[in-house]
Design a protein around this motif. Structure first.
Motif, PDB file in Angstrom:
ATOM      1  N   TYR A 194       0.833  -1.195   0.000  1.00  0.00           N
ATOM      2  CA  TYR A 194       0.000   0.000   0.000  1.00  0.00           C
ATOM      3  C   TYR A 194       0.870   1.248   0.000  1.00  0.00           C
ATOM      4  O   TYR A 194       0.540   2.245  -0.635  1.00  0.00           O
ATOM      5  CB  TYR A 194      -0.900   0.018   1.235  1.00  0.00           C
ATOM      6  CG  TYR A 194      -2.127  -0.864   1.167  1.00  0.00           C
ATOM      7  CD1 TYR A 194      -2.205  -1.941   0.280  1.00  0.00           C
ATOM      8  CD2 TYR A 194      -3.206  -0.639   1.999  1.00  0.00           C
ATOM      9  CE1 TYR A 194      -3.326  -2.746   0.235  1.00  0.00           C
ATOM     10  CE2 TYR A 194      -4.344  -1.437   1.963  1.00  0.00           C
ATOM     11  CZ  TYR A 194      -4.395  -2.493   1.087  1.00  0.00           C
ATOM     12  OH  TYR A 194      -5.506  -3.288   1.042  1.00  0.00           O
ATOM     13  N   SER A 195       1.961   1.190   0.771  1.00  0.00           N
ATOM     14  CA  SER A 195       2.810   2.373   0.866  1.00  0.00           C
ATOM     15  C   SER A 195       4.209   1.982   1.308  1.00  0.00           C
ATOM     16  O   SER A 195       4.428   0.905   1.865  1.00  0.00           O
ATOM     17  CB  SER A 195       2.227   3.386   1.861  1.00  0.00           C
ATOM     18  OG  SER A 195       2.265   2.865   3.179  1.00  0.00           O
ATOM     19  N   GLU A 245       4.549   7.194   1.644  1.00  0.00           N
ATOM     20  CA  GLU A 245       4.515   7.374   0.190  1.00  0.00           C
ATOM     21  C   GLU A 245       3.725   6.234  -0.419  1.00  0.00           C
ATOM     22  O   GLU A 245       4.091   5.067  -0.295  1.00  0.00           O
ATOM     23  CB  GLU A 245       5.929   7.399  -0.383  1.00  0.00           C
ATOM     24  CG  GLU A 245       5.966   7.631  -1.888  1.00  0.00           C
ATOM     25  CD  GLU A 245       7.378   7.690  -2.436  1.00  0.00           C
ATOM     26  OE1 GLU A 245       7.537   7.640  -3.667  1.00  0.00           O
ATOM     27  OE2 GLU A 245       8.318   7.780  -1.627  1.00  0.00           O
ATOM     28  N   SER A 246       2.638   6.553  -1.093  1.00  0.00           N
ATOM     29  CA  SER A 246       1.740   5.526  -1.614  1.00  0.00           C
ATOM     30  C   SER A 246       2.401   4.689  -2.706  1.00  0.00           C
ATOM     31  O   SER A 246       3.146   5.190  -3.543  1.00  0.00           O
ATOM     32  CB  SER A 246       0.478   6.172  -2.185  1.00  0.00           C
ATOM     33  OG  SER A 246      -0.339   5.186  -2.790  1.00  0.00           O
ATOM     34  N   ARG A 247       2.108   3.372  -2.664  1.00  0.00           N
ATOM     35  CA  ARG A 247       2.503   2.454  -3.736  1.00  0.00           C
ATOM     36  C   ARG A 247       1.290   1.707  -4.279  1.00  0.00           C
ATOM     37  O   ARG A 247       1.422   0.637  -4.882  1.00  0.00           O
ATOM     38  CB  ARG A 247       3.534   1.444  -3.220  1.00  0.00           C
ATOM     39  CG  ARG A 247       4.906   2.025  -2.913  1.00  0.00           C
ATOM     40  CD  ARG A 247       5.923   0.901  -2.738  1.00  0.00           C
ATOM     41  NE  ARG A 247       6.182   0.213  -3.983  1.00  0.00           N
ATOM     42  CZ  ARG A 247       6.369  -1.113  -4.092  1.00  0.00           C
ATOM     43  NH1 ARG A 247       6.297  -1.888  -3.023  1.00  0.00           N
ATOM     44  NH2 ARG A 247       6.613  -1.670  -5.259  1.00  0.00           N
ATOM     45  N   LEU A 248       0.108   2.259  -4.052  1.00  0.00           N
ATOM     46  CA  LEU A 248      -1.103   1.566  -4.491  1.00  0.00           C
ATOM     47  C   LEU A 248      -1.126   1.327  -5.992  1.00  0.00           C
ATOM     48  O   LEU A 248      -1.607   0.296  -6.456  1.00  0.00           O
ATOM     49  CB  LEU A 248      -2.340   2.376  -4.089  1.00  0.00           C
ATOM     50  CG  LEU A 248      -2.823   2.240  -2.640  1.00  0.00           C
ATOM     51  CD1 LEU A 248      -4.072   3.071  -2.437  1.00  0.00           C
ATOM     52  CD2 LEU A 248      -3.089   0.785  -2.283  1.00  0.00           C
ATOM     53  N   MET A 279       0.386   3.504   5.546  1.00  0.00           N
ATOM     54  CA  MET A 279      -0.800   4.195   5.051  1.00  0.00           C
ATOM     55  C   MET A 279      -2.075   3.528   5.555  1.00  0.00           C
ATOM     56  O   MET A 279      -3.048   4.200   5.906  1.00  0.00           O
ATOM     57  CB  MET A 279      -0.791   4.246   3.522  1.00  0.00           C
ATOM     58  CG  MET A 279      -1.886   5.137   2.944  1.00  0.00           C
ATOM     59  SD  MET A 279      -1.671   5.455   1.186  1.00  0.00           S
ATOM     60  CE  MET A 279      -2.248   3.916   0.497  1.00  0.00           C
ATOM     61  N   THR A 322      -8.085   4.806   4.079  1.00  0.00           N
ATOM     62  CA  THR A 322      -7.491   3.809   3.185  1.00  0.00           C
ATOM     63  C   THR A 322      -8.340   2.547   3.111  1.00  0.00           C
ATOM     64  O   THR A 322      -8.572   1.998   2.028  1.00  0.00           O
ATOM     65  CB  THR A 322      -6.067   3.440   3.650  1.00  0.00           C
ATOM     66  OG1 THR A 322      -5.262   4.613   3.649  1.00  0.00           O
ATOM     67  CG2 THR A 322      -5.448   2.389   2.746  1.00  0.00           C
ATOM     68  N   ASN A 374      -5.702   6.068  -5.375  1.00  0.00           N
ATOM     69  CA  ASN A 374      -4.537   6.875  -5.012  1.00  0.00           C
ATOM     70  C   ASN A 374      -4.888   8.361  -5.019  1.00  0.00           C
ATOM     71  O   ASN A 374      -4.521   9.105  -4.093  1.00  0.00           O
ATOM     72  CB  ASN A 374      -3.409   6.587  -6.000  1.00  0.00           C
ATOM     73  CG  ASN A 374      -2.047   6.659  -5.356  1.00  0.00           C
ATOM     74  OD1 ASN A 374      -1.893   6.413  -4.178  1.00  0.00           O
ATOM     75  ND2 ASN A 374      -1.052   7.002  -6.148  1.00  0.00           N
ATOM     76  N   ASP A 420      -5.136  10.948  -1.536  1.00  0.00           N
ATOM     77  CA  ASP A 420      -4.059  11.927  -1.372  1.00  0.00           C
ATOM     78  C   ASP A 420      -4.417  13.047  -0.384  1.00  0.00           C
ATOM     79  O   ASP A 420      -3.582  13.390   0.470  1.00  0.00           O
ATOM     80  CB  ASP A 420      -3.667  12.513  -2.719  1.00  0.00           C
ATOM     81  CG  ASP A 420      -2.442  13.407  -2.605  1.00  0.00           C
ATOM     82  OD1 ASP A 420      -1.365  12.888  -2.249  1.00  0.00           O
ATOM     83  OD2 ASP A 420      -2.574  14.624  -2.830  1.00  0.00           O
ATOM     84  N   MET A 480      -3.998  11.720   3.099  1.00  0.00           N
ATOM     85  CA  MET A 480      -2.593  11.526   3.431  1.00  0.00           C
ATOM     86  C   MET A 480      -1.922  12.852   3.773  1.00  0.00           C
ATOM     87  O   MET A 480      -1.155  12.942   4.735  1.00  0.00           O
ATOM     88  CB  MET A 480      -1.859  10.850   2.276  1.00  0.00           C
ATOM     89  CG  MET A 480      -2.253   9.408   2.050  1.00  0.00           C
ATOM     90  SD  MET A 480      -1.260   8.616   0.778  1.00  0.00           S
ATOM     91  CE  MET A 480       0.335   8.542   1.593  1.00  0.00           C
TER      92      MET A 480
END
Length: 454
Positions: A241-242, A246-249, A401, A408, A434, A438, A441
């Motif tokens: 997920y992050s 920092e998001s990695r979705l 996240m 989320t 995502n 944002d 986040m």
């Protein structure tokens, strides 16, 4: 030891049926929490309730619990034991129909400065209360007679921030892979879990056309009610997920994990979105499910066939998330109530934890439960329980996240529903998620940097 009695002063609690804590509800809860930051310790009253006459002279401690049905009965039995074990403290349990209902009510309680003393907070919502500075730091309560080594070190670490413990392990779990041994044997599949997701899909192809008790079966039933399982799958495909905050979705790897699920359901037609994965597995509708270790005891009672358990399949890496809930003390309780609450915690860790794990199926999280002869005997008689404990070596806590940005989970449930039910494009829905997440986040980031980030 004696405690001064402080009377309750809050109106009664009304409960709603369990429901998803949506992004809008989360935002309201966050607003309610904002007002408690900066209040001095000890200025919050205790919630009201019922104290039996025979306990009227004791210091009252209120425990808010999210456990229902059988688990609620087990917890009440443990608390009854505590109340009978000494003459100074009375613990009253107030029940809520699941974590979302408890979470919503607890957040609202801060607006009127009236709180319980001890709360079962889930692995993903306790962090929000930490950011709101409402949780009591507990490291200083330990002493030579009761230290941090009373708890499983992996689980204790998950409730520790900057060397300070805020959340103690209680009902902790990981997902397990469950499979129907009769179906596997009838379809010519090995008597074990698949080592990889690729192997799981291959086995699904082999199962096509197979009938169990006269009806066709699918290889896997998916749930769209909890994104916990997909969190693990994303790791198995080397996604997440992050990375920190920092998001990695929408990373290639996370998209690949969701694409696997989409193809398994809609291209292969050997998996499906189930309304109740436990019921479908027990009925023989699906050959396999991924479900919590906490479901093991109930599945053993419900299934009329022999089933096996195994580690979750890997792909590029292990993908085992820890979950469940732990215990948190409210910071703005009085010193006297905190003292009494710590006595309850000691009892739960030393005496109550073995009974809890033995009767619910949740993982042993204390030294007393790990060393319990009854639990060791149970694991020998039913090896599935030992599989759950052994898999813990592969497990890790949820991504940052998912823990700190409350929206989320609700956003990811929308993603899963779109893909599992409607065959939506995984890359597209994850990009949309995502974008939607944002603002949340960015709202959380300053506090996360101040209170959590190293």
């Amino acid at each position: 030891m004696r405690f001064d009695q402080k009377g309750p002063s809050v109106t009664g609690t009304s409960f709603s049926r369990r429901r998803l804590l949506t992004g809008a509800t989360a935002a309201l809860a966050s607003a309610a929490l904002t007002g408690c930051v900066g209040r001095r310790d000890g200025d919050y009253a205790q919630v009201s309730g019922q104290v039996p006459e025979r306990f009227a002279r004791r210091q009252r401690v209120v425990l808010w619990s999210a456990f229902t049905s059988h688990n609620a009965t087990v917890l009440q039995s443990i608390i009854d034991g505590f109340n009978a074990s000494q003459q100074d403290i009375f613990c009253e349990i107030q029940l809520f129909p699941g974590y979302p209902a408890l979470d919503s009510k607890l957040a609202a309680s801060f607006a009127v400065a009236q709180v319980p003393d001890l709360v079962t907070l889930s692995d993903v919502n306790w962090n929000r209360y930490f950011l709101a500075e409402t949780l009591e730091p507990l490291t200083g309560y330990f002493d030579a007679g009761f230290g941090p080594d009373a708890f499983h070190p992996r689980f204790l670490a998950e409730g520790t921030i900057r060397a300070q413990v805020y959340w103690l392990p209680w009902a902790r779990s990981t997902p397990l892979f469950y499979y129907n041994k009769e179906i596997f044997a009838g379809a010519g599949l090995p008597d074990r879990g698949p080592k990889t997701f690729t192997e799981l899909r291959e086995w699904g192809q082999q199962l096509k056309g197979f009938k169990y008790r006269g009806a066709p079966v699918k290889m896997r039933g998916y749930t769209g009610k909890d994104d916990w399982y997909f969190q693990g799958s994303s790791w198995a495909f080397d996604g997440s997920y992050s990375e920190g905050m920092e998001s990695r979705l929408d990373s290639e790897q996370t998209v690949a994990a969701l694409e696997f699920d989409r193809a398994f359901i809609h291209d292969d037609r050997m998996a499906y979105l189930a309304d109740d994965i436990n019921a479908d597995f027990a009925a023989g509708v699906t050959a396999t499910i991924c479900n919590s270790t906490g479901a093991l005891t109930s599945l053993l009672k419900a299934a009329t066939f022999e089933f096996g358990t195994a580690f979750l399949p890997e792909q590029d890496a292990p993908g085992v998330p820890t979950g469940g809930s732990g215990l948190a003390v409210m910071r703005n309780s009085t010193r006297t109530r905190k003292q009494a609450t710590w006595e309850l915690i000691k009892y739960l860790a030393e005496k109550g934890a073995p009974e809890w794990s033995l009767n619910t199926g949740y993982l042993p999280v204390t030294t007393s439960s790990l060393e319990s002869p009854k639990i060791k005997e149970r694991n020998t008689a039913t090896p599935a329980y030992q599989v759950a404990q052994d898999q813990l070596g592969r497990a890790r806590q949820a991504d940052v996240m998912r823990r700190y940005v409350n929206e989320t989970i609700s956003e990811m449930l929308i993603v899963l529903q779109k893909v599992y039910a409607s065959n939506a494009d995984p890359a597209e829905v994850l990009r949309e998620a995502n974008r939607n997440l944002d603002p949340a986040m960015q709202r959380v980031l300053p506090k996360y940097r101040r209170l959590v980030a190293s």
